[in-house]
Design a protein around this motif. Structure first.
Motif, short mmCIF file in Angstrom:
data_model
loop_
_atom_site.label_atom_id
_atom_site.label_comp_id
_atom_site.label_asym_id
_atom_site.label_seq_id
_atom_site.Cartn_x
_atom_site.Cartn_y
_atom_site.Cartn_z
N SER A 126 -5.71 0.20 -50.86
CA SER A 126 -5.52 0.21 -49.55
C SER A 126 -6.84 0.09 -48.80
O SER A 126 -7.86 0.55 -49.38
CB SER A 126 -4.93 1.80 -49.17
N ASP A 127 -6.75 -0.46 -47.81
CA ASP A 127 -7.80 -0.63 -46.81
C ASP A 127 -7.48 -0.26 -45.31
O ASP A 127 -6.58 -0.43 -44.77
CB ASP A 127 -8.09 -2.38 -46.70
N GLU A 128 -8.58 0.68 -44.73
CA GLU A 128 -8.51 1.01 -43.65
C GLU A 128 -9.16 -0.08 -42.61
O GLU A 128 -10.28 -0.57 -42.79
CB GLU A 128 -9.13 2.16 -43.11
N THR A 129 -8.49 -0.67 -41.52
CA THR A 129 -8.80 -1.72 -40.65
C THR A 129 -8.33 -1.45 -39.19
O THR A 129 -7.83 -0.42 -38.97
CB THR A 129 -8.39 -2.93 -41.24
N MET A 131 -9.76 -6.48 -51.63
CA MET A 131 -10.05 -5.96 -50.46
C MET A 131 -11.31 -4.83 -50.83
O MET A 131 -11.34 -4.45 -52.09
CB MET A 131 -8.78 -5.05 -49.88
N LEU A 132 -11.71 -4.34 -49.94
CA LEU A 132 -12.86 -3.26 -50.24
C LEU A 132 -11.97 -1.91 -50.21
O LEU A 132 -11.65 -1.50 -49.13
CB LEU A 132 -13.87 -3.17 -49.13
N SER A 133 -11.65 -1.32 -51.32
CA SER A 133 -10.78 -0.23 -51.24
C SER A 133 -11.23 1.02 -50.89
O SER A 133 -12.69 1.33 -51.14
CB SER A 133 -10.33 -0.20 -52.80
N LYS A 134 -10.58 1.82 -49.85
CA LYS A 134 -11.24 2.96 -49.53
C LYS A 134 -10.15 4.19 -49.99
O LYS A 134 -9.99 5.23 -49.55
CB LYS A 134 -11.35 2.94 -47.96
N SER A 135 -9.37 3.86 -50.74
CA SER A 135 -8.20 4.81 -51.26
C SER A 135 -8.68 5.70 -52.28
O SER A 135 -7.86 6.64 -52.10
CB SER A 135 -6.99 3.91 -51.57
#
Length: 246
Positions: A153-156, A121-125
């Motif tokens: 973690s990913d925001e989606t 995943m593209l992590s934004k955490s």
């Protein structure tokens, strides 16, 4: 030699001995984790890589690159034949084994550096620190049975187009499991990786697959299993064939 001179010499010797003891003191958590995964330049791990249909060799090479914590002391994660993923770093901390990924480079298929069936995943955490790097706790140690943590973690958005989160969760599910590999039999700590969906998602979405990581004390990661719950298939993604620990 007078009494004052003798006293000064004795005091000096005591101070030197105390300094020597202080230098050799090891953080208990670091010492415990080093025994689980011995990162050192002279160590190597040869593993089977089914998706490349070859044997690859993992090494950790000391680096002067500044990682996600804005500090040096990291090691380059180097694979002999898997080019393009050597922009990853590794370090021991009190929490366990940390990997640091250079986000300006092409993303590898796996935080381990191995090609797998599922991309990251593209992590934004990751907040703060070196903006070119994101860091991930790969293997927590010391650890207790059923301990878990969010690796990334990913925001989606969910099925209602509302904000949602996908967590990549690691959990310790076994402490003393016997595992056979071409390199021998090992007693392992087992970590389970799965996705946790926070929001309105399809009920079965978070059970599409799981991945199991097997770590042996004094050796490191010896096996990775990928379980596809939709196709009902189990794939060995990573298996130790040979290794050298100094």
């Amino acid at each position: 030699m007078n009494k004052s001179s003798i006293l000064i010499i004795l005091i000096s010797l005591c101070l030197l001995l105390m300094a020597g003891c202080e230098d050799t003191t090891t953080n208990p958590a670091d010492k415990q984790f080093d025994s689980l995964y011995p990162i050192a330049e002279c160590n190597w791990w040869a593993v089977s890589t089914p998706f490349c249909n070859t044997i690859d060799t993992l090494r950790y090479i000391p680096s002067e690159i500044i990682g996600a914590d804005d500090e040096i002391g990291w090691n380059t994660v180097s694979w002999d034949s898997n080019e393009g993923i050597n922009h990853m770093l590794a370090k021991h901390t009190e929490d366990g084994l940390i990997y640091s990924w250079d986000t300006t480079k092409k993303k590898p298929y796996s935080l381990l550096g191995m090609k797998t069936t599922i991309k990251l995943m593209l992590s934004k955490s990751d907040k703060g620190g070196n903006t070119a790097f994101a860091s991930y706790l790969i293997a927590k140690f010391p650890i207790n049975l059923n301990d878990q943590w969010v690796m990334m973690s990913d925001e989606t958005t969910d099925i209602n187009n509302e904000p949602a989160v996908i967590n990549d969760v690691m959990k310790c599910i076994a402490m003393y499991q016997e595992v056979e590999t071409p390199a021998g039999a090992f007693e392992c700590i087992v970590y389970r990786e799965s996705f946790e969906f926070v929001g309105a998602f399809n009920d079965d979405q978070d059970s599409d697959f799981v991945r199991f990581y097997y770590y042996s004390e004094g050796v490191g990661l010896i096996k990775v299993l990928f379980v596809d719950n939709i196709e009902n298939e189990v794939t060995v993604e990573y298996e130790l064939v040979d290794y050298h620990i100094q």
